[in-house]
Design an enzyme around this catalytic site. Structure first.
Site, PDB file in Angstrom:
ATOM      1  N   ASP A 172       0.836  -1.202   0.000  1.00 49.71           N
ATOM      2  CA  ASP A 172       0.000   0.000   0.000  1.00 49.71           C
ATOM      3  C   ASP A 172       0.873   1.254   0.000  1.00 49.71           C
ATOM      4  O   ASP A 172       1.397   1.660   1.041  1.00 49.71           O
ATOM      5  CB  ASP A 172      -0.906  -0.018   1.240  1.00 49.71           C
ATOM      6  CG  ASP A 172      -1.861   1.173   1.286  1.00 49.71           C
ATOM      7  OD1 ASP A 172      -1.950   1.908   0.283  1.00 49.71           O
ATOM      8  OD2 ASP A 172      -2.522   1.350   2.334  1.00 49.71           O
ATOM      9  N   LYS A 181       1.384   8.003   0.566  1.00 47.95           N
ATOM     10  CA  LYS A 181       1.800   8.026   1.967  1.00 47.95           C
ATOM     11  C   LYS A 181       3.153   8.718   2.097  1.00 47.95           C
ATOM     12  O   LYS A 181       3.917   8.771   1.126  1.00 47.95           O
ATOM     13  CB  LYS A 181       1.978   6.584   2.480  1.00 47.95           C
ATOM     14  CG  LYS A 181       0.702   5.825   2.713  1.00 47.95           C
ATOM     15  CD  LYS A 181       1.005   4.435   3.258  1.00 47.95           C
ATOM     16  CE  LYS A 181      -0.260   3.636   3.484  1.00 47.95           C
ATOM     17  NZ  LYS A 181      -1.168   4.186   4.494  1.00 47.95           N
ATOM     18  N   ASP A 193      -5.826   6.381  -0.476  1.00 48.93           N
ATOM     19  CA  ASP A 193      -5.169   5.590   0.566  1.00 48.93           C
ATOM     20  C   ASP A 193      -6.197   4.838   1.421  1.00 48.93           C
ATOM     21  O   ASP A 193      -5.840   3.951   2.185  1.00 48.93           O
ATOM     22  CB  ASP A 193      -4.300   6.506   1.441  1.00 48.93           C
ATOM     23  CG  ASP A 193      -3.277   5.737   2.257  1.00 48.93           C
ATOM     24  OD1 ASP A 193      -3.107   4.537   2.009  1.00 48.93           O
ATOM     25  OD2 ASP A 193      -2.658   6.350   3.150  1.00 48.93           O
ATOM     26  N   ARG A 218     -10.977  -0.543   2.300  1.00 46.79           N
ATOM     27  CA  ARG A 218     -12.439  -0.644   2.365  1.00 46.79           C
ATOM     28  C   ARG A 218     -13.045  -0.821   0.979  1.00 46.79           C
ATOM     29  O   ARG A 218     -14.117  -1.400   0.843  1.00 46.79           O
ATOM     30  CB  ARG A 218     -13.000   0.587   3.088  1.00 46.79           C
ATOM     31  CG  ARG A 218     -12.693   1.884   2.410  1.00 46.79           C
ATOM     32  CD  ARG A 218     -12.896   3.089   3.320  1.00 46.79           C
ATOM     33  NE  ARG A 218     -11.822   3.249   4.297  1.00 46.79           N
ATOM     34  CZ  ARG A 218     -11.792   4.194   5.227  1.00 46.79           C
ATOM     35  NH1 ARG A 218     -12.758   5.090   5.310  1.00 46.79           N
ATOM     36  NH2 ARG A 218     -10.789   4.275   6.072  1.00 46.79           N
TER      37      ARG A 218
END
Ligand code: BES
Ligand code: ZN
Ligand code: ZN
Length: 489
Positions: free
Chosen positions: A262, A269, A339, A343
């Protein structure tokens, strides 16, 4: 290492006496003192059986090289046995010989054989899988090694069974730790798929892997949207099924977040700690482990495991904030932040399992929010559920296995925070509060009113600090918890 359960005296020259700090300690120490030819007072003086306390006696008796006394503290619970034995064997493995005798009979610890063996087997794991100068660490974790566990006559049969289970669970936990610890260039969606296929073939459960083209045919638009920035390693959708229901038992559905790396995507990030995001498939790891163990231990359950897996990368083609995407459920999603990708992939996994399998219970596990870590730290995973009975059962098993959970509310007070002006729902609340809860409210939108669902936010637990590595490393959190849950159901 081979494990022999025996009621006889062991011939091993190194023996271990685990001891609890209880009213029997003095008497047990006297017996050991007699056995090794020392005074009872000396032993009682020098050893108090605190948790992880050890005392080594060298050459105390002819024919015996080493006697270890291993403390378990006061009133140890099942999980303490795993911790003490894993720690002792990990820290001593360089010094441990091929043959070891472990005396459970003296202190009457046979009831914890499963946990003891589990801890001993887990201690074999090392994180240095990619070092080129691998040195063999001691003789104990080799094929020729034998661990003889001495138990009372009447416990022989049950201890044998327990040892088998403890070993089987550790073996799968170790495989999952290896997978979660694997770096991003060694682990991508197809690798998770291969893990599932091999596991299914070996232990006997069905595995179907959908490639990116088939995902499109199925309508897994949210999963594919997250995968758009990853041109080299396209998304996969893994569906596993194990049905061993003859009579009693439940149909349980598990969904695991399988983001193999991720970066945050376009909402990128910061670079500090980004490397830890190789563990963003910890939820998938827990589901893979539970599937494998359900089949290996032949549990009476109809178990379905679904893993939406993808990388979340940066690319010209990557998903952009503001995009409105579709999903398997048909509902539209406004992407506020790329990011908040977990979900999105779970939305498809949950909608898929609900529609195609109608499980009685659905549990999803995901390294979902930093906010859950802000709330609970690293001691417990967040539990959000629309069913009190399921929630309470999971909380209890969390305590028993040491894979702890703490419940957060799922009230509708938080629901409106996910309303979108332009689509059916948005993937991030504009208020910077209650992030773990609003994430769960987002997921709830895709379970189609299923009444027996639990979401486990394992962001702080899948990858953590331990005495087994200098950096953070995989924990296999969830494998034991889910397996215990399935064994009880
Ligand atoms: N994978 C992260 C969550 C995470 C954070 C896991 C730390 C393990 C350790 C997730 O996809 C994420 O990026 N969440 C964001 C959401 C944010 C954009 C609202 C977060 O929690 O910071
Ligand atoms: Zn993210
Ligand atoms: Zn993530």
């Amino acid at each position: 290492m081979k494990i022999n359960i025996t009621a006889n005296n062991t011939a091993a020259k190194t023996i271990i006496f685990p001891l609890v700090d209880n009213e029997k300690l003095a008497e047990n120490l006297s017996k050991i003192a007699k056995h090794v030819g020392l005074s009872a007072e000396t032993l009682q003086q020098d050893f108090k059986a605190g948790a992880k306390e050890t005392l080594v006696l060298y050459g105390a008796i002819e024919g015996l090289e080493k006697v270890y006394l291993l403390g378990l503290g006061k009133a140890p619970k099942a999980i303490d046995f795993v911790k003490v034995f894993r720690s002792f064997f990990y820290n001593s493995k360089k010094k441990l010989p091929k043959n070891i005798g472990l005396k459970l009979k003296l202190a009457g610890l046979e009831a914890f054989t499963e946990q003891i063996v589990n801890g001993i087997c887990l201690a074999e794991y090392e994180v240095g899988a990619y070092k080129t100068d691998v040195k063999r660490v001691g003789e104990f974790y080799t094929e020729e090694a034998i661990l003889e566990i001495q138990v009372a006559d009447i416990c022989l049969e049950s201890a044998e069974k327990s040892a088998e289970i403890g070993q089987a669970i550790a073996e799968t936990q170790t495989r999952i730790m290896t997978l979660v610890d694997a770096p991003a260039n060694y682990k991508y969606p197809q690798k998770l798929a291969e893990f599932a296929l091999e596991s299914g073939k070996k232990y006997g459960f069905e595995v179907k892997v959908y490639d990116e083209k088939q995902c499109l045919e199925l309508g897994l638009h949210a999963l594919l949207a997250v995968g758009r920035g990853s041109t080299e390693n396209p998304a996969r959708f893994i569906v596993m099924e194990y049905n061993n229901l003859s009579g009693k038992g439940k149909k349980v559905g598990l969904v695991g977040k399988g983001v193999t790396f991720d970066t945050g995507g376009i909402s990128i990030k910061g670079s500090a700690s980004m490397s830890y995001m190789k563990s963003d498939m910890g939820g998938a790891g827990a589901v893979l482990g539970a599937m494998e163990l359900a089949a290996k231990l032949k549990l009476s359950v109809h178990l379905i495991g679904v893993i939406p897996t993808t990388e979340n990368c940066v690319d010209g083609n990557a998903l952009k904030p503001s995009e409105v995407i579709s999903s398997y459920s048909g509902k539209s999603i406004e992407v506020i932040d790329t990011d908040a990708e977990g979900r999105l992939v779970l939305a498809d996994g949950l909608a898929y399992i609900k529609k195609n399998f109608e499980p009685e219970i659905i549990i999803d596990l995901a390294t979902l929010t930093g906010n859950c870590i802000a709330a609970l730290g690293y001691a417990a995973a967040g539990l959000l559920s629309n069913n009190d009975e399921l929630a309470n059962q999971l909380l209890e098993i969390g305590q028993e296995t040491g894979e702890k959970l703490w419940r957060l509310p799922l009230w509708d007070d938080y629901k409106d925070m996910m309303n979108s002006d332009v689509a059916d729902i948005k993937n991030l609340s504009s208020a910077p509060v209650a992030g773990a809860i609003t994430a769960a409210k987002f997921l709830e939108f895709f379970i189609d009113s299923h009444a027996n669902w639990a979401h486990l936010d394992i962001a702080g637990l899948a990858f953590g600090d331990s005495e087994f590595a200098k950096m953070k490393s995989a924990t296999a959190y969830g494998v034991n918890l889910l397996t215990a849950f399935l064994r009880k159901n």
